[in-house]
Design a protein around this motif. Structure first.
Motif, PDB file in Angstrom:
ATOM      1  N   ASP A 252       0.988  -1.207   0.083  1.00  0.00           N
ATOM      2  CA  ASP A 252       0.040  -0.185   0.037  1.00  0.00           C
ATOM      3  C   ASP A 252       0.772   1.348   0.030  1.00  0.00           C
ATOM      4  O   ASP A 252       0.438   2.386   0.467  1.00  0.00           O
ATOM      5  CB  ASP A 252      -0.851   0.027   0.986  1.00  0.00           C
ATOM      6  CG  ASP A 252      -1.857  -1.100   1.215  1.00  0.00           C
ATOM      7  OD1 ASP A 252      -2.350  -1.539  -0.068  1.00  0.00           O
ATOM      8  OD2 ASP A 252      -2.493  -1.835   2.243  1.00  0.00           O
ATOM      9  N   LYS A 253       2.042   1.200  -0.408  1.00  0.00           N
ATOM     10  CA  LYS A 253       2.974   2.570  -0.587  1.00  0.00           C
ATOM     11  C   LYS A 253       3.214   2.676  -2.214  1.00  0.00           C
ATOM     12  O   LYS A 253       3.521   1.647  -2.974  1.00  0.00           O
ATOM     13  CB  LYS A 253       4.225   2.298   0.162  1.00  0.00           C
ATOM     14  CG  LYS A 253       3.929   1.946   1.759  1.00  0.00           C
ATOM     15  CD  LYS A 253       5.435   1.727   2.594  1.00  0.00           C
ATOM     16  CE  LYS A 253       5.338   1.778   4.019  1.00  0.00           C
ATOM     17  NZ  LYS A 253       6.255   1.543   4.845  1.00  0.00           N
ATOM     18  N   ASP A 254       3.304   3.933  -2.231  1.00  0.00           N
ATOM     19  CA  ASP A 254       3.409   4.209  -3.661  1.00  0.00           C
ATOM     20  C   ASP A 254       4.662   4.004  -4.392  1.00  0.00           C
ATOM     21  O   ASP A 254       5.886   3.984  -3.429  1.00  0.00           O
ATOM     22  CB  ASP A 254       3.396   5.940  -4.001  1.00  0.00           C
ATOM     23  CG  ASP A 254       3.597   6.422  -5.113  1.00  0.00           C
ATOM     24  OD1 ASP A 254       2.918   6.097  -6.153  1.00  0.00           O
ATOM     25  OD2 ASP A 254       4.736   7.111  -5.528  1.00  0.00           O
ATOM     26  N   ASN A 257       7.604   6.517  -4.192  1.00  0.00           N
ATOM     27  CA  ASN A 257       7.606   7.181  -2.889  1.00  0.00           C
ATOM     28  C   ASN A 257       9.043   6.187  -2.426  1.00  0.00           C
ATOM     29  O   ASN A 257       9.922   6.453  -1.532  1.00  0.00           O
ATOM     30  CB  ASN A 257       6.764   7.325  -2.044  1.00  0.00           C
ATOM     31  CG  ASN A 257       5.913   8.194  -2.320  1.00  0.00           C
ATOM     32  OD1 ASN A 257       6.681   9.382  -2.977  1.00  0.00           O
ATOM     33  ND2 ASN A 257       4.629   8.448  -1.836  1.00  0.00           N
ATOM     34  N   LEU A 258       8.664   4.837  -2.566  1.00  0.00           N
ATOM     35  CA  LEU A 258       9.621   3.778  -2.104  1.00  0.00           C
ATOM     36  C   LEU A 258      10.971   3.891  -2.650  1.00  0.00           C
ATOM     37  O   LEU A 258      12.083   3.828  -1.988  1.00  0.00           O
ATOM     38  CB  LEU A 258       9.210   2.268  -2.292  1.00  0.00           C
ATOM     39  CG  LEU A 258       8.043   1.805  -1.435  1.00  0.00           C
ATOM     40  CD1 LEU A 258       7.471   0.600  -1.996  1.00  0.00           C
ATOM     41  CD2 LEU A 258       8.635   1.798  -0.039  1.00  0.00           C
ATOM     42  N   GLU A 261      12.526   6.738  -0.925  1.00  0.00           N
ATOM     43  CA  GLU A 261      13.022   6.379   0.304  1.00  0.00           C
ATOM     44  C   GLU A 261      14.243   5.589   0.578  1.00  0.00           C
ATOM     45  O   GLU A 261      15.285   5.720   1.140  1.00  0.00           O
ATOM     46  CB  GLU A 261      11.806   5.473   1.144  1.00  0.00           C
ATOM     47  CG  GLU A 261      10.644   6.368   1.654  1.00  0.00           C
ATOM     48  CD  GLU A 261       9.743   5.494   2.258  1.00  0.00           C
ATOM     49  OE1 GLU A 261       9.877   4.273   2.496  1.00  0.00           O
ATOM     50  OE2 GLU A 261       8.525   5.784   2.293  1.00  0.00           O
TER      51      GLU A 261
END
Length: 742
Positions: A252-254, A257-258, A261
């Motif tokens: 459930d993370k874009d 964005n990962l 990160e």
């Protein structure tokens, strides 16, 4: 009148062209060292798409299932994207599985699902990998977390298939809605009978086609061309439930964005050392090597639902609280990889040290080669160096008495099943002062030399812990056992029989036999703790320098009769054209710095630059031998900064030749040290003078405390050495023979 607000950042951008935190990952080539083979290693690496010290790495797989050479830059096809834990092709992999999109082709066999690819259609960064699979018309993108990964597949029109392969011995493959679960028991040793890696793969939509074939699952989705199918994957060595917890790192993370990160995580690690240099190739070599230095040993612990670190023990098969790290060959990495971690990443090193204590509690021995548990490989008892160096450098484990107890136990015992753990031959060594040549213990001279250094490490730790004189005396005395193998006729170390006679016949160029992956020319220098004592055995400084010089002047000839063929380490020495200097293997990598124990330190400076210039490049053939879990990379990182830890478990670093005009070292204590060499070029490898915080400094070493105190060190670099410069013997680095306590 309202005026548009111009931020300070915007103003900086207009002036300098940048404002954001610098992206050091742009200099990293994860494919450095991947153009390797069984016959000749250019690193024997694979592109590890990972977080720093992450539990799981991911890599494109070009090799066959089970092949240690899982990715080769020369290959043209890919058969999967593999979760890997492999530290070395010689040790191979464990707990692995792969995911492979095959477009509209429903194929399961390994060769059938292969697709041609080109490096021109590939992007490879530490935190992100993408490639176009030409035969399947699929673009694959992946980005990892520490224990999970996110995938984005851009697919063709129609039914698209995906293969999840748990490798041989995979079991309990289940397909349910959008989820595939299974167990990989693939391993090559070092695990208890209940070893398992529980994995989970989840897609972003319900599965429309499902087929379960032994250890392989095939799933499919109907799509339109250009649509993206997303998936997340994770695993756990503890349980299926823990695998689902680990999946939350990516679920459930874009995707983008990962990636960001991951880039931030790497920039935090790489940015501890800020290089300023006009030579882009040097920066690429440096940061590629620093990336390799911060992969192993990897985390083998997980975070449970309460936020507690827990681990499956590869030593007793239980699930226990606490840290665990694995996948390191200490014979390689004690030399400078662990000292690098102790200097720049002490908080991570502390977790590692606590993990090593857990390994002792769970198995009765500290690791010497772990993957994930004890492996039968290499020689020595060099965990003593790793543990003592950390303690001496201020990295204090919670239970120093157990630390001491474990080291003393390992020095006087051998693992009942894994003979390379503890000390095989300790009975001979403790009585005769060496492991004899004419007993059934191979590579005996190498063991003796390393045991003697390890005894000194135990002695150093014991002094720091305030142990009694009677406890210390044993290890102080044994630390001098290296003297028992020195043959004055040859000025070399040599195997010795139980009756005291030297082994016959003796060939100084013979690889293996009494030594480990090297010959007498290489191993004679393995007196890390007492170069002055070795110098005196050779007859003094003049003879010592002549013997050092001879390593480079002896032609690259060899005697391979012990092996029966030239092992790849031999080939790597011969093709490098530096005489009998074999930088592609670890035993001799510190030897260049031993000129610092003489009045000719300029020879260290000359040879260090030569090795950095000739034997490293940020390319697929970037190393001159096995990279070995960060050791050969850490050598470059230290050497490019201008100093090197010849004697781990001391507080000193021998000086070399800094490669850059400026480097800023950022330490966890909040202080920074500037290394300045304004006139540094390819043509100025020699140090004419040194200033520490504005004061002249005339020693051939710097200390750990000097570094951590911060400030500035200025190097005056010149094109020719001052051979007439008088160097006081007080300038020489530490030697045990000169220890005033002894």
């Amino acid at each position: 009148m309202k005026r548009p607000i111009i931020s300070i950042c915007s103003l900086i951008i207009s002036i300098t062209g940048y404002c954001a935190v610098h992206d050091y990952t742009q200099y990293v080539n994860p494919q450095m060292g991947t153009q390797s083979s069984f016959d000749l290693s250019a690193g024997n690496t694979y592109p590890a798409i990972a977080r720093p010290w992450g539990m799981n790495f991911w890599t494109p797989q070009t090799g066959k299932n089970g092949d240690g050479w899982q990715y080769s830059y020369d290959a043209h096809t890919i058969c999967g994207f593999k979760q890997t834990h492999q530290p070395s092709p010689w040790i191979n992999d464990y707990g692995c599985f792969s995911i492979m999109p095959t477009g509209n082709k429903k194929v399961s066999c390994e060769d059938g699902r292969r697709s041609w690819f080109s490096h021109k259609g590939e992007e490879c960064n530490p935190q992100y990998y993408s490639v176009y699979l030409a035969d399947h018309d699929v673009k694959v993108e992946l980005t990892p977390t520490e224990r999970a990964a996110s995938f984005r597949f851009t697919v063709p029109d129609g039914m698209n298939y995906f293969i999840i392969d748990a490798y041989r011995n995979g079991k309990d493959i289940k397909i349910d809605n959008n989820r595939i679960t299974g167990i990989s028991t693939h391993n090559h040793g070092g695990v208890p009978d209940n070893f398992a890696n529980y994995f989970v793969v989840e897609f972003d939509r319900p599965i429309e086609y499902a087929e379960n074939m032994d250890s392989i699952a095939i799933v499919g989705f109907k799509t339109y061309r250009g649509e993206t199918v997303n998936a997340v994957a994770a695993s756990s060595f503890i349980s299926p439930y823990q695998a689902l917890l680990n999946l939350k790192e990516a679920k459930d993370k874009d995707f983008d964005n990962l990636v960001a990160e991951g880039r931030d995580a790497w920039n935090d690690v790489l940015g501890r050392i800020v290089i300023e240099d006009e030579n882009l190739d040097n920066k690429r070599k440096f940061y590629s090597c620093l990336y390799r230095s911060t992969l192993f040993p990897r985390k083998f612990y997980e975070i449970d639902s309460s936020g507690t670190p827990v681990h499956y023990s590869p030593y007793n098969g239980k699930v226990l609280n606490g840290y665990m790290y694995t996948d390191t060959g200490v014979w390689d990495t004690f030399r400078c990889l662990f000292p690098l971690l102790n200097l720049f990443y002490p908080s991570v090193s502390l977790e590692m040290q606590e993990g090593f204590l857990n390994a002792y509690r769970e198995s009765g021995f500290f690791p010497e080669w772990c993957s994930p548990g004890h492996r039968e490989c290499m020689v020595g008892n060099n965990s003593a160096s790793v543990l003592a160096d950390a303690w001496i450098k201020g990295i204090k484990v919670s239970d120093p008495e157990t630390l001491w107890k474990g080291l003393v136990h390992g020095a006087n015992n051998v693992h009942p099943e894994v003979k390379s753990t503890g000390r095989i031959g300790h009975e001979y060594y403790n009585t005769l002062g060496y492991v004899p040549y004419d007993v059934d213990i191979n590579e005996n001279a190498a063991r003796t030399l390393e045991y003697a250094y390890d005894d000194w490490c135990i002695y150093q730790l014991g002094k720091s812990l305030g142990k009694s004189e009677s406890e210390l005396e044993i290890y102080a005395r044994r630390a001098m056992n290296y003297q028992n193998l020195f043959d004055k006729e040859y000025s070399l170390m040599r195997g010795r029989n139980a009756d005291g006679s030297f082994a016959e016949p003796f060939s100084p160029l013979k690889w293996g036999d009494a030594f480990t992956e090297g010959n007498a020319w290489h191993y004679t220098w393995s007196v890390f703790h007492d170069p002055e004592g070795l110098k005196q055995l050779m007859g003094g400084e003049k003879r010592f320098v002549a013997m050092l010089d001879s390593v480079f002047s002896v032609p690259p000839v060899y005697d391979d009769s012990y092996y029966g063929f030239p092992i790849h380490e031999i080939r790597e020495m011969t093709v490098m054209n530096m005489g009998n200097y074999a930088h592609g293997n670890q035993p001799i990598q510190h030897m260049i710095y031993l000129y610092d124990w003489t009045d000719q330190p300029w020879k260290t400076q000359y040879h260090v630059r030569e090795v950095m210039d000739r034997m490293y490049s940020a390319t697929p053939d970037g190393y001159c031998g096995d990279e070995d879990n960060g050791q050969t990379s850490a050598w470059y990182v230290f050497s490019a900064l201008g100093f090197y830890p010849v004697t781990p478990a001391s507080d000193q670093y021998a000086l070399g030749s800094p490669l850059f005009r400026k480097a800023v070292l950022k330490f966890e204590n909040g202080r920074s040290l500037i290394l300045n060499a304004d006139n540094n070029t390819n043509d100025t490898p020699y140090i004419a003078g040194l200033m520490v915080n504005g004061t002249d400094y005339n020693r051939n070493y710097i200390t750990h405390g000097m570094l951590l105190d911060g400030g500035q060190i200025d190097f005056d670099m010149v094109s020719a050495p001052n051979m007439s410069k008088q160097i006081n013997k007080d300038s020489y680095p530490y030697s045990f023979s000169c220890d005033e306590i002894k």
